[in-house]
Design an enzyme around this catalytic site. Structure first.
Site, PDB file in Angstrom:
ATOM      1  N   ASN A  12       0.865  -1.176   0.000  1.00  0.00           N
ATOM      2  CA  ASN A  12       0.000   0.000   0.000  1.00  0.00           C
ATOM      3  C   ASN A  12       0.906   1.232   0.000  1.00  0.00           C
ATOM      4  OD1 ASN A  12      -1.786   2.062   0.510  1.00  0.00           O
ATOM      5  ND2 ASN A  12      -2.298   1.405   2.592  1.00  0.00           N
ATOM      6  N   LYS A  14       0.177   4.271  -0.421  1.00  0.00           N
ATOM      7  CA  LYS A  14      -0.471   5.497   0.090  1.00  0.00           C
ATOM      8  C   LYS A  14      -0.181   6.660  -0.869  1.00  0.00           C
ATOM      9  CE  LYS A  14      -0.179   3.433   4.605  1.00  0.00           C
ATOM     10  NZ  LYS A  14      -0.208   3.573   6.036  1.00  0.00           N
ATOM     11  N   HIS A  99      -9.608   1.388   4.466  1.00  0.00           N
ATOM     12  CA  HIS A  99      -8.354   1.565   5.208  1.00  0.00           C
ATOM     13  C   HIS A  99      -8.600   2.525   6.378  1.00  0.00           C
ATOM     14  CE1 HIS A  99      -4.294   2.812   6.223  1.00  0.00           C
ATOM     15  NE2 HIS A  99      -3.893   1.668   5.681  1.00  0.00           N
ATOM     16  N   GLU A 101      -7.030   4.957   7.438  1.00  0.00           N
ATOM     17  CA  GLU A 101      -6.830   6.382   7.106  1.00  0.00           C
ATOM     18  C   GLU A 101      -8.056   6.948   6.397  1.00  0.00           C
ATOM     19  OE1 GLU A 101      -3.064   5.778   5.159  1.00  0.00           O
ATOM     20  OE2 GLU A 101      -2.202   5.234   7.098  1.00  0.00           O
ATOM     21  N   GLU A 171      -5.645  -4.619  10.514  1.00  0.00           N
ATOM     22  CA  GLU A 171      -4.611  -3.615  10.743  1.00  0.00           C
ATOM     23  C   GLU A 171      -4.921  -2.838  12.026  1.00  0.00           C
ATOM     24  OE1 GLU A 171      -2.561  -2.514   6.774  1.00  0.00           O
ATOM     25  OE2 GLU A 171      -4.314  -1.245   6.998  1.00  0.00           O
ATOM     26  N   GLY A 177       2.255   2.513  10.647  1.00  0.00           N
ATOM     27  CA  GLY A 177       3.222   3.593  10.473  1.00  0.00           C
ATOM     28  C   GLY A 177       3.897   4.034  11.764  1.00  0.00           C
ATOM     29  N   SER A 217       3.133  -1.875  10.382  1.00  0.00           N
ATOM     30  CA  SER A 217       4.585  -1.945  10.615  1.00  0.00           C
ATOM     31  C   SER A 217       5.163  -3.336  10.364  1.00  0.00           C
ATOM     32  CB  SER A 217       4.945  -1.455  12.022  1.00  0.00           C
ATOM     33  OG  SER A 217       4.563  -0.091  12.172  1.00  0.00           O
TER      34      SER A 217
HETATM   35  P1  PGA Z   1       2.667   0.412   7.588  1.00  0.00           P
HETATM   36  O1  PGA Z   1       1.236   0.623   6.889  1.00  0.00           O
HETATM   37  O2  PGA Z   1       3.224  -0.881   7.066  1.00  0.00           O
HETATM   38  O3  PGA Z   1       3.483   1.592   7.151  1.00  0.00           O
HETATM   39  O4  PGA Z   1       2.437   0.364   9.039  1.00  0.00           O
HETATM   40  C1  PGA Z   1       0.341  -0.435   6.698  1.00  0.00           C
HETATM   41  C2  PGA Z   1      -0.950   0.062   6.077  1.00  0.00           C
HETATM   42  O5  PGA Z   1      -1.384   1.175   6.429  1.00  0.00           O
HETATM   43  O6  PGA Z   1      -1.564  -0.608   5.235  1.00  0.00           O
END
Ligand code: PGA
Length: 259
Positions: A12, A14, A99, A101, A171, A177, A217
């Site tokens: 992903n 983003k 997601h 976000e 998640e 992140g 992460s």
């Molecule tokens: P990350 O993001 O691996 O940077 O924690 C995962 C995601 O948001 O799908």
């Protein structure tokens, strides 16, 4: 992992990478990956790089394309939005939906996400439906309740014969992140609960076919432990998917776990 589910590693990206950067990164991933297979590999660049991605990946059966969102309606007066048909025309096979976000910054509700899941399936796009609790929800003991609400809310009216096209991504929001990963045991506990809900919803055979990814992460240093767990069928990777070497290392971890 058991039951012959094929591992899936999805990147992903983003809101990162111009289309020129995307071309470079996808080529680097292909080079690094060579002809390894046995794992489903998906890259989800921003919309603006999907056409470039489709061209670069045209010759590759090893890596598939995904989008990070879409609109539920087929067409019309929805300024700034993208439909499932537009994605399909660019050879997009997967779409990340719900997601955290999008839930947080764009106020997406379970109802809206559900409409998108149904529209994606209608267009033969495989939805990657994201679910996960926030830190305060975990601390107050509400993890499983939150995950159940998001999961079942996202899957309303999904027909049983299309359910195995759906991918779930667990998640935990506090792990995205942040560098904080759920331990394999913490993740497996939630994945197992999701598996039970999927079996209840779609029957055992179909529930056992649906892949449940972990995200938050995930990186080469912690992937092996997570991917070894029975109900963890791959990863949705943010930060570590922006570097070809670390992304391919995650694919290698998945290949090792399935061996
Ligand atoms: P990350 O993001 O691996 O940077 O924690 C995962 C995601 O948001 O799908």
């Amino acid at each position: 992992m058991s039951n012959n589910r094929k591992y899936l590693i999805a990147g992903n990206w983003k809101m990162n990478k111009t289309s020129a950067d995307a071309e470079e990164l996808i080529k680097a991933i292909l080079l690094e990956l060579g002809d390894k297979n046995g794992v489903s590999v998906v890259v989800c660049p921003p919309y603006t790089s999907l056409e470039t991605g489709a061209k670069v990946l045209a010759e590759s059966s090893n890596v598939q394309l995904g989008a990070q969102n879409m609109h539920a309606k087929a067409s019309g007066a929805y300024t700034g939005e993208i439909s499932a048909a537009m994605l399909r025309q660019l050879y997009v096979n997967f779409v990340i939906l719900g997601h955290s976000e999008r839930r947080e910054y764009f106020s997406e509700s379970d109802e809206e996400i559900n409409e998108k899941v149904l529209a994606a399936l209608e267009s033969n796009l495989k939805p990657i439906l994201c679910v996960g609790e926030k830190l305060e929800e975990r601390e107050s003991g509400d993890t499983l309740k939150v995950v159940e609400t998001q999961l079942l809310g996202g899957l309303v009216n999904v027909p049983e014969d299309k359910a195995d096209q759906v991918v779930i991504a667990y998640e935990p929001v506090w792990a995205i992140g942040t560098g904080k990963t759920a331990t394999p045991e913490m993740a497996q506990e939630v994945h197992a609960a999701i598996r039970v809900l999927l079996r209840d919803r779609f029957g055992k055979a179909t529930g056992d076919k649906i892949r449940i990814l972990y995200g938050g992460s995930m990186k080469p240093e912690n992937a092996d432990g997570l991917l070894a767990k029975e109900d963890i069928d791959g990863g949705l990777i943010g930060g570590a998917s922006l570097d070809a070497k670390s992304f391919v290392k995650l694919v290698e971890s998945a290949a090792k776990a399935s061996a």
